[in-house]
Scaffold this active site. Sequence first.
Site, PDB file in Angstrom:
ATOM      1  N   GLY A 141      -5.052  -2.217  -9.268  1.00  0.00           N
ATOM      2  CA  GLY A 141      -6.488  -1.657  -9.173  1.00  0.00           C
ATOM      3  C   GLY A 141      -7.444  -2.112 -10.438  1.00  0.00           C
ATOM      4  O   GLY A 141      -8.364  -2.507 -10.724  1.00  0.00           O
ATOM      5  N   GLU A 164       1.626  -3.249  -9.997  1.00  0.00           N
ATOM      6  CA  GLU A 164       1.093  -4.188  -9.155  1.00  0.00           C
ATOM      7  C   GLU A 164      -0.514  -4.717  -8.932  1.00  0.00           C
ATOM      8  O   GLU A 164      -1.201  -4.694  -7.716  1.00  0.00           O
ATOM      9  CB  GLU A 164       0.786  -3.365  -7.426  1.00  0.00           C
ATOM     10  CG  GLU A 164       2.394  -2.381  -7.944  1.00  0.00           C
ATOM     11  CD  GLU A 164       2.244  -1.343  -7.481  1.00  0.00           C
ATOM     12  OE1 GLU A 164       3.332  -0.641  -6.818  1.00  0.00           O
ATOM     13  OE2 GLU A 164       1.516  -0.651  -6.966  1.00  0.00           O
ATOM     14  N   PRO A 165      -1.037  -5.312  -9.436  1.00  0.00           N
ATOM     15  CA  PRO A 165      -2.129  -6.202  -9.134  1.00  0.00           C
ATOM     16  C   PRO A 165      -2.647  -6.785  -7.529  1.00  0.00           C
ATOM     17  O   PRO A 165      -1.564  -7.559  -7.394  1.00  0.00           O
ATOM     18  CB  PRO A 165      -2.970  -7.168 -10.386  1.00  0.00           C
ATOM     19  CG  PRO A 165      -0.808  -7.736 -10.714  1.00  0.00           C
ATOM     20  CD  PRO A 165      -0.050  -6.495  -9.991  1.00  0.00           C
ATOM     21  N   ARG A 190      -6.110  -7.608  -5.537  1.00  0.00           N
ATOM     22  CA  ARG A 190      -7.384  -7.836  -6.009  1.00  0.00           C
ATOM     23  C   ARG A 190      -7.580  -9.156  -7.029  1.00  0.00           C
ATOM     24  O   ARG A 190      -8.264 -10.240  -7.472  1.00  0.00           O
ATOM     25  CB  ARG A 190      -8.792  -6.750  -6.220  1.00  0.00           C
ATOM     26  CG  ARG A 190      -9.691  -7.331  -5.932  1.00  0.00           C
ATOM     27  CD  ARG A 190     -11.049  -6.639  -6.215  1.00  0.00           C
ATOM     28  NE  ARG A 190     -10.855  -5.195  -5.529  1.00  0.00           N
ATOM     29  CZ  ARG A 190     -11.098  -4.631  -4.439  1.00  0.00           C
ATOM     30  NH1 ARG A 190     -11.946  -5.153  -3.330  1.00  0.00           N
ATOM     31  NH2 ARG A 190     -10.849  -3.548  -3.427  1.00  0.00           N
ATOM     32  N   ARG A 236     -15.645  -6.641   4.628  1.00  0.00           N
ATOM     33  CA  ARG A 236     -15.644  -6.121   3.269  1.00  0.00           C
ATOM     34  C   ARG A 236     -17.781  -5.861   3.528  1.00  0.00           C
ATOM     35  O   ARG A 236     -17.476  -4.590   2.492  1.00  0.00           O
ATOM     36  CB  ARG A 236     -15.711  -6.068   1.878  1.00  0.00           C
ATOM     37  CG  ARG A 236     -14.133  -6.338   1.943  1.00  0.00           C
ATOM     38  CD  ARG A 236     -13.591  -7.041   0.627  1.00  0.00           C
ATOM     39  NE  ARG A 236     -13.635  -6.315  -0.569  1.00  0.00           N
ATOM     40  CZ  ARG A 236     -14.927  -6.286  -1.475  1.00  0.00           C
ATOM     41  NH1 ARG A 236     -15.752  -6.947  -1.669  1.00  0.00           N
ATOM     42  NH2 ARG A 236     -14.557  -5.185  -2.090  1.00  0.00           N
ATOM     43  N   CYS A 286     -22.105  -8.348  17.954  1.00  0.00           N
ATOM     44  CA  CYS A 286     -22.637  -7.391  18.222  1.00  0.00           C
ATOM     45  C   CYS A 286     -22.977  -6.340  18.516  1.00  0.00           C
ATOM     46  O   CYS A 286     -22.004  -5.229  18.257  1.00  0.00           O
ATOM     47  CB  CYS A 286     -22.481  -7.085  20.209  1.00  0.00           C
ATOM     48  SG  CYS A 286     -22.364  -8.787  21.035  1.00  0.00           S
ATOM     49  N   TYR A 307      -9.122  -8.671   0.342  1.00  0.00           N
ATOM     50  CA  TYR A 307      -9.127  -8.459   1.321  1.00  0.00           C
ATOM     51  C   TYR A 307     -10.169  -8.886   2.168  1.00  0.00           C
ATOM     52  O   TYR A 307     -10.737  -8.178   2.608  1.00  0.00           O
ATOM     53  CB  TYR A 307      -9.820  -6.583   0.782  1.00  0.00           C
ATOM     54  CG  TYR A 307      -8.464  -6.005  -0.192  1.00  0.00           C
ATOM     55  CD1 TYR A 307      -7.160  -5.408   0.276  1.00  0.00           C
ATOM     56  CD2 TYR A 307      -8.742  -6.020  -1.742  1.00  0.00           C
ATOM     57  CE1 TYR A 307      -6.465  -5.001  -0.363  1.00  0.00           C
ATOM     58  CE2 TYR A 307      -7.589  -5.460  -2.880  1.00  0.00           C
ATOM     59  CZ  TYR A 307      -6.585  -5.561  -1.527  1.00  0.00           C
ATOM     60  OH  TYR A 307      -5.814  -4.849  -2.520  1.00  0.00           O
TER      61      TYR A 307
HETATM   62  C1  PLP Z   1      -3.648  -1.461  -3.086  1.00  0.00           C
HETATM   63  C2  PLP Z   1      -2.868  -1.311  -3.520  1.00  0.00           C
HETATM   64  C3  PLP Z   1      -2.386  -2.172  -4.779  1.00  0.00           C
HETATM   65  C4  PLP Z   1      -3.990  -3.111  -4.886  1.00  0.00           C
HETATM   66  O1  PLP Z   1      -4.618  -2.889  -5.594  1.00  0.00           O
HETATM   67  P1  PLP Z   1      -6.152  -3.655  -6.607  1.00  0.00           P
HETATM   68  O2  PLP Z   1      -6.636  -2.309  -7.006  1.00  0.00           O
HETATM   69  O3  PLP Z   1      -5.645  -4.813  -5.508  1.00  0.00           O
HETATM   70  O4  PLP Z   1      -5.634  -4.448  -7.043  1.00  0.00           O
HETATM   71  C5  PLP Z   1      -1.346  -1.238  -6.230  1.00  0.00           C
HETATM   72  N1  PLP Z   1      -0.381  -0.704  -5.319  1.00  0.00           N
HETATM   73  C6  PLP Z   1      -0.678  -0.294  -4.640  1.00  0.00           C
HETATM   74  C7  PLP Z   1       0.334   0.895  -3.993  1.00  0.00           C
HETATM   75  C8  PLP Z   1      -1.310  -0.788  -3.435  1.00  0.00           C
HETATM   76  O5  PLP Z   1      -1.057   0.997  -1.912  1.00  0.00           O
END
Ligand code: PLP
Length: 420
Positions: A240, A274-275, A277, A313, A344, A373
């Site tokens: 996140g 869990e990064p 982005r 996006r 289109c 993404y």
């Molecule tokens: C999408 C997701 C992430 C990654 O999120 P980012 O905003 O890209 O860091 C991490 N954990 C879970 C469970 C996700 O669904």
Amino acid sequence: MRHQFNYRNQQLWCEKSSVAEIVKKTGTPAYLYSYFSIVDHFRQVQKAFKPVNALICFAVKSNSNIAVCRALVKAGSGCDVVSGGELIRALKAGANPKKIVYASVGKTDREIEQAVRAGILLFNVESEQELGRIDRICARLKKKQKVNLRMNPEVDPHTHHFITTGHKASKFGIDMPTVEKLLANTKRYPHLIFAGIHIHIGSQILEARPFKAAIGKALAVIARGRKNGAPIEYLNIGGGLGIIYKKEKPQKPSDYAKKVLPLLKKSGLKIILEPGRFIVGNSGILVTRVVYIKNSHGKKFAIVDAGMNDLVRPSLYGAYHEIQPVLTKPGSKKGRYDIVGPVCESGDFFAKDRTLPQLEAGDLISIFSAGAYGFVMASNYNTRPKPVEILVHGKRWDIIRKRETIDDLLRGEKIPAWLK
Ligand SMILES: *Cc1c(COP(=O)(O)O)cnc(C)c1O
């Protein structure tokens, strides 16, 4: 921030490679990723969370090319996967199964079995029903499996509503009362080890406050769970971390760490992040060529050879991406353009009313912050082959996914005999 994408001698460079020279060979549209940028962003997170020796699991869904995953795995990353397909990608990239975590609200029996057999570290479990499934499958396979409960902490991170996941009405995770109930009844699932809690409250979050709030709630639930005998050892605080697309002022991983480390350290838990982005977002660009300049009702449209099918996006979230010509023309006048694709759909745009140096048909332009993404959400709408993906490493660059051909797209389709 975009340190590996620079303008020198009136042209855009990715590391030590000329973007124009690369796409002269590969054609456009093309996704270009910087190896050093990817690895540097990973190391920033790793270093920030060093005091708790956190396990960083790259969110494969943000950019799942196996070469990108490989670069991160070699740098020490684990993988966060959300499907059986992503699990295969992670394994192909050489990820240690003991560094793979698996989240998804809809894991099928087959996917669960595949992951248990692969020996992954943890499932991030999203419902009571799923717990039952995993337990039964483990019984059949005669295995014990560690699970984290994905808890919905009911925290609103104030990001785009499509990418927030931790509020009450979200489909993700298990509500807190149910998590507490499950942690007090772990014996009902003899093949599962209730090893921890997982929270992931959304994406593109710019400040620490919502993270802190969610972590605080998770720690309270963990403390009560432990009292009830759950063998909790992990806290997965999700991904996140936000990035700069326009003029955002996101916290750096080190700022984020400073705010939450005191909480995390005191808990003595093993920490997982869990990064996605943050690692790849600003490590990639989409290069496209202007096909036409069209004037209509006093508006200028630059029609380019990439479309919403290549990078969705802007159409999907109204997302802002910086756009600049690949070759700069000193002294050129400015103009206001809508940068649009050939698909289109009126929603097929990359920018509206954007002031840019004057563009001409044939000009190359770079759409920045396209590493996360981007390609992974590409489709074949309008029978458009997906773009080539390129990994740049200093002066060298390699195609890490060939441009699709129309044959690739038609493979598998067939006219039934009765229609012939
Ligand atoms: C999408 C997701 C992430 C990654 O999120 P980012 O905003 O890209 O860091 C991490 N954990 C879970 C469970 C996700 O669904």
